[in-house]
Design an enzyme around this catalytic site. Structure first.
Site, PDB file in Angstrom:
ATOM      1  CB  SER A  85      49.868  14.390  15.517  1.00  0.00           C
ATOM      2  OG  SER A  85      49.023  14.311  14.143  1.00  0.00           O
ATOM      3  CD  GLU A  93      48.025   8.247  15.734  1.00  0.00           C
ATOM      4  OE1 GLU A  93      46.773   8.565  15.983  1.00  0.00           O
ATOM      5  OE2 GLU A  93      49.041   9.217  15.453  1.00  0.00           O
ATOM      6  CG  HIS A 138      45.046  12.069  16.036  1.00  0.00           C
ATOM      7  ND1 HIS A 138      46.157  11.148  15.548  1.00  0.00           N
ATOM      8  CD2 HIS A 138      45.295  13.325  15.564  1.00  0.00           C
ATOM      9  CE1 HIS A 138      46.867  11.875  15.006  1.00  0.00           C
ATOM     10  NE2 HIS A 138      46.469  13.198  15.142  1.00  0.00           N
TER      11      HIS A 138
END
Length: 306
Positions: free
Chosen positions: A109, A207, A277
Site C-alpha cells: 500500500s 493494485e 488489499h
C-alpha cells in the site's frame, strides 16, 4: 540486485510504522504470529506515536527506519500499517546505510513509495506483503496469506497460476524481467520526482483499493502518457477491490478499462492476481527476475532471499 539473507528461527525482526498510526488493537495477535514462526520481535521506538494522521513526526518515523536497518540484531523489518506518510520521508532516507545493511523489508500500500525508492537507489529486493496491524492481526487473516511468509525462510521460486485464483488474459504473450510496482495511486505519485518508477524492461505490477473507476482510468492514463506501459516488458494486474460499478450509473467496467489501456500492447498482460488489499493476499518479492506468460496464465518469480 541485492537479495537479503533468509530468516532462521530465533532471528529478531523489527516492526515500524513509517506511514499512518497503525491499529494497535491488532498488534498483539500479529506479534504472536511472528513468534509462532520462531522469531523474536523488536518494536520501533516511535511506532506507537501519533502526529495527526501520521505515526509520529517525519523525523521520528525516519529514525525508526534507519535504526532497524542499522541494528545488527535485526534481520528483517515489517511495516505495521500503511495509510499515508512514506512519501514525506523518502528524500531523507540514508540509502547508503540501507545498501550497507541489506535486510528483508516487508509491506504494501503506502509502503510502495519505499519499495520503489529503496530498490532504485540501492538494488535491494523488498517484499510486497500484508502488514502486521492492518492485516495479520485481524480475525479474518487466512492460512493461505500466512503461508506466504515461508518464502522468507527458504529461497524457493513462487509459481502463481490458476490454482490460486482465476486469471484473465488481456493481451497474449510471454516476457521476463524484474517485478516492480505496487499500489497504483502511489506509483502515480512518484511521477516527476527523483523516485519515479522505472518500468523499462520490467514486469509492472499494479493494485489498488476503493478507487472509483474513473480514478483508476486517470491513473492508467497518466502512466500510459508517461510511457510506463510501453517501456514495460509485461503487465501484472493485481486486486482492485472496491471498484465495482453501480449498474444504474453510466460507467465503464473494470474489464473495459483494462481493454482500453492494455489490449493494444504487444506484450503479456494478465489480470486477476490476489495480490493487494484482499484475502487471500499472496505475497511476492519486488526486484527479482520473473517470467509472465498470459497464454499459460502463469507468473514464475525467483526467490527474494538467499
Amino acid at each position: 540486485m541485492i537479495k537479503p539473507e533468509r530468516l532462521n528461527p530465533g532471528d529478531t525482526v523489527g516492526v515500524i510504522a513509517p506511514a499512518s498510526p497503525p491499529d494497535l488493537n491488532n498488534l498483539d495477535k500479529a506479534l504472536s504470529f511472528l513468534e509462532s514462526l520462531g522469531l523474536k520481535v523488536k518494536l520501533g521506538a516511535h511506532m506507537k506515536k501519533k502526529h495527526g494522521y501520521l505515526a509520529g513526526n517525519d523525523q521520528e518515523r525516519l529514525e525508526d527506519l534507519h535504526h532497524m536497518f542499522q541494528d545488527p540484531e535485526v534481520s528483517a523489518i515489517f511495516c505495521a500499517g500503511g495509510g499515508y506518510g512514506t512519501g514525506r520521508i523518502v528524500s531523507t532516507i540514508d540509502y547508503a546505510l540501507v545498501k550497507a545493511n541489506p535486510k528483508i523489508f516487508w509491506g504494501y500500500s503506502d509502503i510502495t513509495c519505499l519499495h520503489t525508492a529503496i530498490r532504485q537507489e540501492t538494488g535491494l529486493v523488498t517484499f510486497h506483503g500484508p502488514m502486521l496491524c492492518s492485516d495479520v492481526g485481524k480475525e479474518d487473516f487466512d492460512g493461505d496469506s500466512e503461508e506466504m511468509f515461508q518464502q522468507l525462510f527458504e529461497p524457493e521460486m513462487i509459481h502463481y497460476n490458476e490454482r490460486l485464483s482465476p486469471l484473465e488474459m488481456i493481451t497474449e504473450g510471454e516476457a521476463s524481467g524484474e517485478v516492480v510496482g505496487g499500489n497504483l495511486s502511489l506509483l502515480v505519485n512518484t511521477m516527476g520526482t527523483p523516485y519515479e518508477i522505472d518500468t523499462k524492461g520490467k514486469l509492472l505490477f499494479m493494485e489498488d483499493i476503493g478507487e472509483p473507476l474513473y480514478r483508476l482510468d486517470s491513473f492508467f492514463n497518466q502512466l500510459e502518457l508517461a510511457g510506463k506501459f510501453e517501456d514495460a516488458a509485461g503487465i501484472i494486474l493485481g486486486d482492485f477491490s472496491g471498484t465495482e460499478t453501480d449498474e444504474t450509473n453510466d460507467s465503464l467496467s473494470l474489464v473495459q478499462v483494462y481493454e482500453d489501456y492494455f489490449s493494444r500492447l504487444n506484450k503479456p498482460v494478465l489480470a486477476g492476481f490476489k495480490i493487494g488489499h484482499c484475502l487471500p493476499h499472496y505475497s511476492i518479492p519486488l526486484g527479482t527476475d520473473a517470467v509472465l506468460s498470459s497464454h499459460k496464465k502463469s507468473l514464475m518469480i525467483q526467490s527474494g532471499v538467499y
